[in-house]
Design a protein around this motif. Structure first.
Motif, PDB file in Angstrom:
ATOM      1  N   GLY A  97       0.828  -1.200   0.000  1.00  0.00           N
ATOM      2  CA  GLY A  97       0.000   0.000   0.000  1.00  0.00           C
ATOM      3  C   GLY A  97       0.861   1.248   0.000  1.00  0.00           C
ATOM      4  N   SER A  98       0.205   2.401   0.115  1.00  0.00           N
ATOM      5  CA  SER A  98       0.922   3.672   0.128  1.00  0.00           C
ATOM      6  C   SER A  98       0.134   4.691   0.939  1.00  0.00           C
ATOM      7  N   VAL A  99       0.818   5.730   1.351  1.00  0.00           N
ATOM      8  CA  VAL A  99       0.183   6.818   2.103  1.00  0.00           C
ATOM      9  C   VAL A  99       0.468   8.142   1.411  1.00  0.00           C
ATOM     10  N   GLY A 100      -0.320   9.160   1.745  1.00  0.00           N
ATOM     11  CA  GLY A 100      -0.130  10.487   1.184  1.00  0.00           C
ATOM     12  C   GLY A 100      -1.398  11.074   0.594  1.00  0.00           C
ATOM     13  N   PRO A 102      -5.616  11.061   0.684  1.00  0.00           N
ATOM     14  CA  PRO A 102      -6.691  10.654   1.612  1.00  0.00           C
ATOM     15  C   PRO A 102      -7.319   9.308   1.251  1.00  0.00           C
ATOM     16  N   ARG A 103      -7.578   8.526   2.274  1.00  0.00           N
ATOM     17  CA  ARG A 103      -8.182   7.195   2.225  1.00  0.00           C
ATOM     18  C   ARG A 103      -7.248   6.118   1.671  1.00  0.00           C
ATOM     19  N   THR A 104      -5.957   6.419   1.497  1.00  0.00           N
ATOM     20  CA  THR A 104      -5.009   5.364   1.137  1.00  0.00           C
ATOM     21  C   THR A 104      -4.417   4.796   2.420  1.00  0.00           C
ATOM     22  N   TRP A 105      -3.875   3.604   2.339  1.00  0.00           N
ATOM     23  CA  TRP A 105      -3.343   2.924   3.527  1.00  0.00           C
ATOM     24  C   TRP A 105      -2.070   2.161   3.156  1.00  0.00           C
ATOM     25  N   ARG A 106      -1.352   1.803   4.209  1.00  0.00           N
ATOM     26  CA  ARG A 106      -0.134   0.999   4.057  1.00  0.00           C
ATOM     27  C   ARG A 106      -0.034   0.076   5.265  1.00  0.00           C
ATOM     28  N   ALA A 107       0.316  -1.178   5.028  1.00  0.00           N
ATOM     29  CA  ALA A 107       0.618  -2.131   6.099  1.00  0.00           C
ATOM     30  C   ALA A 107       2.072  -2.562   5.917  1.00  0.00           C
ATOM     31  N   VAL A 143      -3.072   4.941   7.839  1.00  0.00           N
ATOM     32  CA  VAL A 143      -4.198   5.404   7.031  1.00  0.00           C
ATOM     33  C   VAL A 143      -4.053   6.904   6.837  1.00  0.00           C
ATOM     34  N   THR A 144      -4.154   7.360   5.579  1.00  0.00           N
ATOM     35  CA  THR A 144      -4.044   8.785   5.279  1.00  0.00           C
ATOM     36  C   THR A 144      -5.364   9.475   5.582  1.00  0.00           C
ATOM     37  N   LEU A 145      -5.305  10.526   6.414  1.00  0.00           N
ATOM     38  CA  LEU A 145      -6.499  11.274   6.796  1.00  0.00           C
ATOM     39  C   LEU A 145      -6.704  12.508   5.919  1.00  0.00           C
ATOM     40  N   LEU A 146      -5.650  13.265   5.705  1.00  0.00           N
ATOM     41  CA  LEU A 146      -5.642  14.493   4.909  1.00  0.00           C
ATOM     42  C   LEU A 146      -4.479  14.397   3.934  1.00  0.00           C
ATOM     43  N   PRO A 147      -4.443  15.225   2.888  1.00  0.00           N
ATOM     44  CA  PRO A 147      -3.279  15.158   2.004  1.00  0.00           C
ATOM     45  C   PRO A 147      -1.974  15.290   2.806  1.00  0.00           C
ATOM     46  N   GLN A 148      -1.092  14.310   2.625  1.00  0.00           N
ATOM     47  CA  GLN A 148       0.215  14.272   3.269  1.00  0.00           C
ATOM     48  C   GLN A 148       0.164  14.159   4.796  1.00  0.00           C
ATOM     49  N   VAL A 149      -0.961  13.723   5.359  1.00  0.00           N
ATOM     50  CA  VAL A 149      -1.091  13.525   6.808  1.00  0.00           C
ATOM     51  C   VAL A 149      -1.711  12.147   7.038  1.00  0.00           C
ATOM     52  N   TYR A 150      -1.003  11.314   7.813  1.00  0.00           N
ATOM     53  CA  TYR A 150      -1.549   9.992   8.110  1.00  0.00           C
ATOM     54  C   TYR A 150      -1.353   9.641   9.579  1.00  0.00           C
ATOM     55  N   VAL A 151      -2.161   8.684  10.029  1.00  0.00           N
ATOM     56  CA  VAL A 151      -2.031   8.138  11.382  1.00  0.00           C
ATOM     57  C   VAL A 151      -1.541   6.702  11.231  1.00  0.00           C
ATOM     58  N   GLN A 152      -0.604   6.311  12.102  1.00  0.00           N
ATOM     59  CA  GLN A 152      -0.008   4.980  12.007  1.00  0.00           C
ATOM     60  C   GLN A 152       0.027   4.318  13.369  1.00  0.00           C
ATOM     61  N   GLY A 153      -0.485   3.112  13.430  1.00  0.00           N
ATOM     62  CA  GLY A 153      -0.392   2.292  14.633  1.00  0.00           C
ATOM     63  C   GLY A 153       0.650   1.210  14.417  1.00  0.00           C
ATOM     64  N   THR A 154       1.494   0.983  15.425  1.00  0.00           N
ATOM     65  CA  THR A 154       2.592   0.029  15.303  1.00  0.00           C
ATOM     66  C   THR A 154       2.664  -0.849  16.544  1.00  0.00           C
ATOM     67  N   PHE A 155       2.924  -2.134  16.330  1.00  0.00           N
ATOM     68  CA  PHE A 155       3.182  -3.074  17.424  1.00  0.00           C
ATOM     69  C   PHE A 155       4.602  -3.602  17.236  1.00  0.00           C
ATOM     70  N   ASP A 173       1.149   7.121  15.949  1.00  0.00           N
ATOM     71  CA  ASP A 173       1.819   8.338  15.469  1.00  0.00           C
ATOM     72  C   ASP A 173       0.920   9.080  14.491  1.00  0.00           C
ATOM     73  N   LEU A 174       0.922  10.392  14.613  1.00  0.00           N
ATOM     74  CA  LEU A 174       0.303  11.275  13.630  1.00  0.00           C
ATOM     75  C   LEU A 174       1.449  11.886  12.844  1.00  0.00           C
ATOM     76  N   VAL A 175       1.480  11.663  11.520  1.00  0.00           N
ATOM     77  CA  VAL A 175       2.641  12.014  10.710  1.00  0.00           C
ATOM     78  C   VAL A 175       2.258  13.020   9.634  1.00  0.00           C
ATOM     79  N   LYS A 176       3.039  14.088   9.505  1.00  0.00           N
ATOM     80  CA  LYS A 176       2.899  15.041   8.403  1.00  0.00           C
ATOM     81  C   LYS A 176       4.067  14.796   7.450  1.00  0.00           C
ATOM     82  N   MET A 177       3.756  14.455   6.207  1.00  0.00           N
ATOM     83  CA  MET A 177       4.779  14.208   5.190  1.00  0.00           C
ATOM     84  C   MET A 177       5.235  15.533   4.579  1.00  0.00           C
ATOM     85  N   PHE A 178       6.494  15.622   4.240  1.00  0.00           N
ATOM     86  CA  PHE A 178       7.034  16.810   3.569  1.00  0.00           C
ATOM     87  C   PHE A 178       7.652  16.437   2.253  1.00  0.00           C
TER      88      PHE A 178
END
Length: 178
Positions: A97-100, A102-107, A143-155, A173-178
């Motif tokens: 998958g990919s992020v960046g 909205p509504r895209t995801w990555r595992a 999961v991407t929430l906004l353009p270039q902003v995603y939330v990530q859960g990690t174990f 983590d709440l991540v803002k991509m640059f």
């Protein structure tokens, strides 16, 4: 120094390979940053027992599967100045998958094995609890929430190489991509 070679087409099959050489000068590293690596007395504190001249080789494959981008990577490090047999590190990872957008995801899933003096522990990572002398597994979903902003859960499950118990860690983590 670093050399990178890329070939292929990301939409079909792409390969990337890189080789890097790192030479660290740790003469002024404060004693409390040495705790992850082998140390020896120095003045009123400690300093690294090993020097750090690292070769880092990375191979990354990218291709689509079921219309999703897949990335597989293998990264190996060797410290030419490590003391004893503490000179190697390995990371193997897969991401789907990919992020960046909205509504895209990555595992993803990642495995790491890092011997005590393979890397400079003070600078290695902040995603893993231990920074050297460990083995572990890390998996997550983003999961991407906004353009270039995603939330990530990690174990993460990780064990120091000199201990038998495993450490479990969950991060969000709440991540803002640059």
């Amino acid at each position: 120094g670093q050399v990178v070679w890329r070939g292929g087409d990301v939409d079909r099959f792409a390969i990337e390979a890189s080789a890097a050489y790192w030479d660290f000068d740790l003469d002024d590293l404060k004693s409390h940053f040495v705790r992850q690596n082998s140390s020896e007395p120095y003045g009123e504190g400690v300093r690294p027992e090993s020097g750090f001249r690292l070769a880092d080789l990375l191979v990354r494959l990218r291709f689509p599967a079921l219309r999703l981008p897949v990335t597989i990577s293998l990264d190996g490090i060797h410290n030419f100045e490590a003391s004893g047999s503490n000179s190697g590190a390995l990371e193997a990872a897969i991401a789907v998958g990919s992020v960046g957008t909205p509504r895209t995801w990555r595992a993803f899933y990642m495995y790491q094995y890092v011997q005590r003096d393979a890397v400079v522990g003070a600078y290695n990572t902040d995603d893993w609890w231990f920074h050297s002398r460990y083995t572990g597994h890390r998996a997550g979903v983003a999961v991407t929430l906004l353009p270039q902003v995603y939330v990530q859960g990690t174990f993460l499950v990780q064990r120091r190489l000199d201990l038998t118990g495993w450490l479990n860690r969950i991060t969000l983590d709440l991540v803002k991509m640059f």
